[in-house]
Every structure is written in C-alpha cells, then in structure tokens.
Design an enzyme around this catalytic site. Structure first.
Site, PDB file in Angstrom:
ATOM      1  N   HIS A  22      56.595  80.237  14.876  1.00  0.00           N
ATOM      2  CA  HIS A  22      56.658  80.081  16.332  1.00  0.00           C
ATOM      3  C   HIS A  22      56.676  78.607  16.741  1.00  0.00           C
ATOM      4  O   HIS A  22      57.172  78.266  17.808  1.00  0.00           O
ATOM      5  CB  HIS A  22      55.458  80.790  16.959  1.00  0.00           C
ATOM      6  CG  HIS A  22      55.729  81.402  18.291  1.00  0.00           C
ATOM      7  ND1 HIS A  22      56.939  81.943  18.667  1.00  0.00           N
ATOM      8  CD2 HIS A  22      54.911  81.588  19.355  1.00  0.00           C
ATOM      9  CE1 HIS A  22      56.852  82.427  19.894  1.00  0.00           C
ATOM     10  NE2 HIS A  22      55.635  82.205  20.334  1.00  0.00           N
ATOM     11  N   ASN A  72      54.381  80.035  25.766  1.00  0.00           N
ATOM     12  CA  ASN A  72      54.814  80.954  26.820  1.00  0.00           C
ATOM     13  C   ASN A  72      54.539  80.442  28.229  1.00  0.00           C
ATOM     14  O   ASN A  72      55.025  81.022  29.194  1.00  0.00           O
ATOM     15  CB  ASN A  72      54.181  82.326  26.612  1.00  0.00           C
ATOM     16  CG  ASN A  72      54.674  82.987  25.344  1.00  0.00           C
ATOM     17  OD1 ASN A  72      55.594  82.514  24.683  1.00  0.00           O
ATOM     18  ND2 ASN A  72      54.065  84.104  24.994  1.00  0.00           N
ATOM     19  N   ASN A 118      60.084  84.002  25.347  1.00  0.00           N
ATOM     20  CA  ASN A 118      59.165  83.713  26.457  1.00  0.00           C
ATOM     21  C   ASN A 118      59.027  82.224  26.763  1.00  0.00           C
ATOM     22  O   ASN A 118      58.813  81.847  27.915  1.00  0.00           O
ATOM     23  CB  ASN A 118      57.802  84.344  26.192  1.00  0.00           C
ATOM     24  CG  ASN A 118      57.859  85.854  26.309  1.00  0.00           C
ATOM     25  OD1 ASN A 118      58.636  86.403  27.084  1.00  0.00           O
ATOM     26  ND2 ASN A 118      57.051  86.539  25.519  1.00  0.00           N
TER      27      ASN A 118
END
Length: 185
Positions: A22, A72, A118
């Site tokens: 991520h 996010n 996101n």
C-alpha cells in the site's frame, strides 16, 4: 525561450507502514529523492523535497511530496501543496499502488476516475472533482482470493524493493522526463 517545467510528484502510502504494498508510492518517492539527490524534510502536513534536476536532456524543477495523513484521507494535504506550487493538473503526478497491474509493472495514465483507489478518490475530492492529473500506477499484483486490505498491507518482497529502486525507478524517471518535455512545448 522555454521555461523550466515544474512537476509535483505526490506519493500515496501510509508513513507508519513504509514497506507494505500500500505504501509502494512512498517507497518509490524515497528512491527517487535518493537517486536525484533531493533532500526531503518534514513540515506540518507532509514530507517535501525540492530540486532542479536534468532528466536525460530536459531540465525540470521537481517537488516531491508525501502526506503525513493516512492514504485514504491524504487528499487535502496533497491538494494544498498542489495549489501552492504547480496549480495545473497535468503538472502533477501521483505515485500509487495498483492491484489492477502485474507486480513490477508501471502504467501511466492522464486523468480518469479513481478506479476504486481510495487515496486517488481523496485527491480528486480535495481538488473539487479535478481528475486531470497523471497517475503512475505501480503494479502490486492480483490479490487472488486474499482480502484486499490484508493483501495491500503485506510487505514488499526484497525483489520488489530492489526492482523499484533500480529498473522500475528508471522507468518512472523516463516517464517523468517525457511529461516534462510535453510541459516545455
């Protein structure tokens, strides 16, 4: 006479989880700063570096940025540096992880939807719906049957880390140089 283009490179990731899939965008940004000799320093909302470099034969003024906010909700801090620097969407590129692309694949796209990402959604929202920036989608592979959240929080392999500091980083630099050339026309 052409002016030196200014490019904002914003990296998505989560600072507390630096070597996860991520956070690949931030990992690549750190490698970019190291390769180009751009010193990064912390400010209130993020970590930023600025430098004038020559890519191939194209001079470019680079601003490298990673938000201290979790991915996010990183859009507002990225939008703030965008508004105080480049102000043109096609002068901003976002380094993001992508499950839609094979491991070690780089896909560059100008504009379009967030495609379910996101972090990109947060940026688009913070820019008032503006979608006309570049996405450097860094392939992390298909999660298979694994839960998406668990998959993206998995650690990058030593091979992936090596790739994105060497051959993958070369590809990223080639694409930044191509964008810089377009900006001087």
């Amino acid at each position: 006479m052409s002016t030196t283009p200014q490019i904002l490179v914003a990296a998505l990731g989560n600072l507390p989880m630096p070597l996860t899939r991520h956070s690949l965008g931030q990992y690549v940004l750190d490698a970019l700063a190291l390769r180009l000799g751009i010193r990064m320093s912390s400010d209130r909302k993020g970590i930023v570096g600025r430098g004038n470099v020559t890519l191939v034969d194209t001079p470019v003024s680079l601003i490298l940025y990673k938000s201290k906010s979790l991915m996010n909700v990183s859009g507002p801090s990225i939008a703030e540096i965008y508004r105080t620097s480049v102000k043109s969407p096609n002068a901003m590129l976002v380094l993001q992880d992508s499950m839609s692309h094979k491991v070690e694949q780089l896909s560059v796209k100008l504009g379009g939807s967030a495609n379910g990402h996101n972090g990109v959604k947060s940026i688009i929202s913070a820019l008032g719906g503006e979608q006309g920036f570049y996405r450097f989608r860094l392939g992390i592979g298909d999660r298979g049957g694994t839960d998406a959240a668990n998959f993206v929080m998995g650690r990058l392999t030593p091979h992936e880390r090596e790739f994105w500091t060497e051959e993958g980083l070369d590809r990223v630099l080639d694409e930044i140089e191509a964008i810089s050339r377009k900006a001087t026309r």
